[in-house]
Design a protein around this motif. Structure first.
Motif, mmCIF file in Angstrom:
data_model
loop_
_atom_site.group_PDB
_atom_site.id
_atom_site.type_symbol
_atom_site.label_atom_id
_atom_site.label_comp_id
_atom_site.label_asym_id
_atom_site.label_seq_id
_atom_site.Cartn_x
_atom_site.Cartn_y
_atom_site.Cartn_z
ATOM 1 N N LYS A 61 30.832 40.839 58.727
ATOM 2 C CA LYS A 61 29.401 40.669 58.447
ATOM 3 C C LYS A 61 29.124 40.796 56.954
ATOM 4 O O LYS A 61 28.344 40.016 56.383
ATOM 5 N N ASN A 62 29.772 41.766 56.297
ATOM 6 C CA ASN A 62 29.567 41.922 54.857
ATOM 7 C C ASN A 62 30.023 40.677 54.101
ATOM 8 O O ASN A 62 29.386 40.257 53.120
ATOM 9 N N LEU A 63 31.123 40.091 54.549
ATOM 10 C CA LEU A 63 31.623 38.875 53.906
ATOM 11 C C LEU A 63 30.608 37.743 54.025
ATOM 12 O O LEU A 63 30.239 37.108 53.019
ATOM 13 N N VAL A 133 44.090 32.837 50.285
ATOM 14 C CA VAL A 133 43.094 32.561 49.245
ATOM 15 C C VAL A 133 42.079 33.702 49.315
ATOM 16 O O VAL A 133 41.278 33.775 50.253
ATOM 17 N N TRP A 134 42.123 34.590 48.341
ATOM 18 C CA TRP A 134 41.302 35.807 48.395
ATOM 19 C C TRP A 134 40.112 35.727 47.449
ATOM 20 O O TRP A 134 40.171 35.103 46.392
ATOM 21 N N LEU A 135 39.038 36.412 47.848
ATOM 22 C CA LEU A 135 37.942 36.669 46.925
ATOM 23 C C LEU A 135 38.425 37.587 45.805
ATOM 24 O O LEU A 135 39.317 38.420 46.023
ATOM 25 N N PRO A 136 37.870 37.476 44.616
ATOM 26 C CA PRO A 136 38.164 38.484 43.592
ATOM 27 C C PRO A 136 37.839 39.879 44.131
ATOM 28 O O PRO A 136 36.846 40.073 44.837
ATOM 29 N N ARG A 144 40.409 42.912 51.044
ATOM 30 C CA ARG A 144 41.786 42.415 51.143
ATOM 31 C C ARG A 144 42.713 43.479 51.730
ATOM 32 O O ARG A 144 43.532 43.177 52.628
ATOM 33 N N GLU A 145 42.595 44.698 51.280
ATOM 34 C CA GLU A 145 43.471 45.768 51.764
ATOM 35 C C GLU A 145 43.284 45.984 53.256
ATOM 36 O O GLU A 145 44.261 46.102 54.012
ATOM 37 N N PHE A 146 42.016 46.025 53.712
ATOM 38 C CA PHE A 146 41.792 46.246 55.139
ATOM 39 C C PHE A 146 42.340 45.091 55.964
ATOM 40 O O PHE A 146 43.022 45.301 56.988
ATOM 41 N N MET A 147 42.045 43.867 55.562
ATOM 42 C CA MET A 147 42.410 42.710 56.377
ATOM 43 C C MET A 147 43.918 42.495 56.456
ATOM 44 O O MET A 147 44.431 42.063 57.497
ATOM 45 N N THR A 148 44.641 42.801 55.391
ATOM 46 C CA THR A 148 46.098 42.651 55.468
ATOM 47 C C THR A 148 46.690 43.659 56.452
ATOM 48 O O THR A 148 47.636 43.349 57.184
#
Length: 351
Positions: A61-63, A133-136, A144-148
């Motif tokens: 949701k935050n994304l 492809v990551w957001l800055p 990024r850390e959570f999703m990986t």
């Protein structure tokens, strides 16, 4: 809506990891029976922690709440070759059509009705064919850390499902499928269906996600309470039944490659995302609007060089081999052709 009576089965995995051999055999049989009859099944006590799922939906949701220009800092690459990053509404077109290389007319025809959804695709950090492809980091710190980490948590549950399927279809080695599934070629997808006028969906001005089958081995779906997922009735083609959200349950379905491995014993069933139930629409500006819908599918796929052949335990004189061997990467490219245009720019706005 449902045509005739058909229920999506429910399988409880609570006794899988610490139960007896008989418990495992029973659960495996229940799972494969569901995959044989319907191709879809609810899994409870699936092994993905509820707090991790709650956090994943919060990140999603935050994304999607970010301004469009921020989300566009991680755009999906042009074309279908690399399926990673952010896809804005109208960019991706899900279809069951097989589009041959160079058949631009058919590709254009399939894209006439836009899919009104946005998504963000994540894979293994070690994949060379499908680089993330990551957001800055400063745009959404910690995402990024959570999703990986969440990506590999989901695969932990996925491996147990693959083991159960191996037992259920009669393989001697419960780890047989794991030799083709390192986890490096899976896909974690964050999906958001923004509010849209219900009339535009019902009249096919736009679509949420048309009827399609999944391309991989299995799909694990986590969905919010909104509803809208529908599954084709196994005995009445063209009629769809609601896969109503069930609290704390995962929806698992068979993908095309598992259907090929099983020589059609297990069904890769058509499914779609359509209008949610009437009570899940809201009145706005004299028109019925759908509520926003969030879901998180996790696609478990064989490694790119894996060759999928019909299993001998699934073939006999009454069930001759239905499919030629196929390499995963070849099948993915065939099914993905036309899903994304080679060069795309944001163009769809639905008010």
């Amino acid at each position: 809506m449902a045509a005739g009576r058909c229920a999506i089965p429910v399988v409880d995995f609570s006794a899988w990891s610490k139960g007896s051999a008989d418990d495992k055999k029973r659960i495996a049989q229940e799972l494969t029976d569901a995959c044989r009859r319907v191709g879809f099944v609810y899994i409870v006590n699936h092994g993905v922690p509820s707090d991790a799922l709650e956090e994943a939906f919060g990140w999603s949701k935050n994304l999607f709440d970010l301004p469009q220009e921020k989300k566009m800092l991680a755009p999906h690459p042009p074309g279908p070759s690399v399926h990673r990053g952010y896809s804005w509404p109208g960019l991706e077109k899900v279809s069951q059509d097989i589009i041959k290389d160079g058949d631009e007319a058919k590709a254009a025809e399939s894209r006439k009705i836009a899919d009104f959804k946005e998504s963000y695709e994540i894979g293994s950090e070690d994949s060379e064919l499908q680089p993330n492809v990551w957001l800055p980091e400063g745009v959404l710190p910690g995402f990024r850390e959570f999703m990986t980490g969440f990506y590999w948590k989901c695969f932990g549950a996925g491996k147990e499902l693959l083991r159960a399927l191996a037992i259920g279809i009669g393989l001697d080695d419960e780890d047989w499928f794991l030799q083709f599934h390192s986890g490096e070629n899976n896909q974690l997808r964050l999906l958001h269906y923004p509010p849209v006028e219900a009339e535009k969906l019902s009249s096919n001005v736009v679509a949420r996600m048309p009827a399609h089958s999944d391309w991989g081995t299995i799909t694990m779906l986590f969905q919010d309470e909104c509803g809208g997922l529908q599954v084709e009735h196994p005995k009445e083609p063209g009629h769809f039944i609601d896969a109503t959200p069930m609290e704390n349950a995962m929806v698992m379905n068979v993908g095309d490659l598992l259907m090929r491995w099983s020589n059609d014993m297990l069904k890769s069933t058509l499914h779609r995302v359509a209008l949610p139930p009437t009570q899940d629409k809201q009145q706005m500006n004299d028109g019925l609007m759908t509520k926003p819908r969030y879901s998180i599918p996790y696609f478990v796929s064989p490694d790119p060089k894996a060759v999928i052949k019909c299993l001998s335990v699934c073939t006999d004189e009454r069930h001759p081999i239905q499919y030629e061997p196929v390499m995963q990467e070849e099948y993915r490219r065939m099914r993905g052709r036309g899903q994304y245009e080679e060069a795309s720019a944001p163009s769809v706005v639905v008010s």
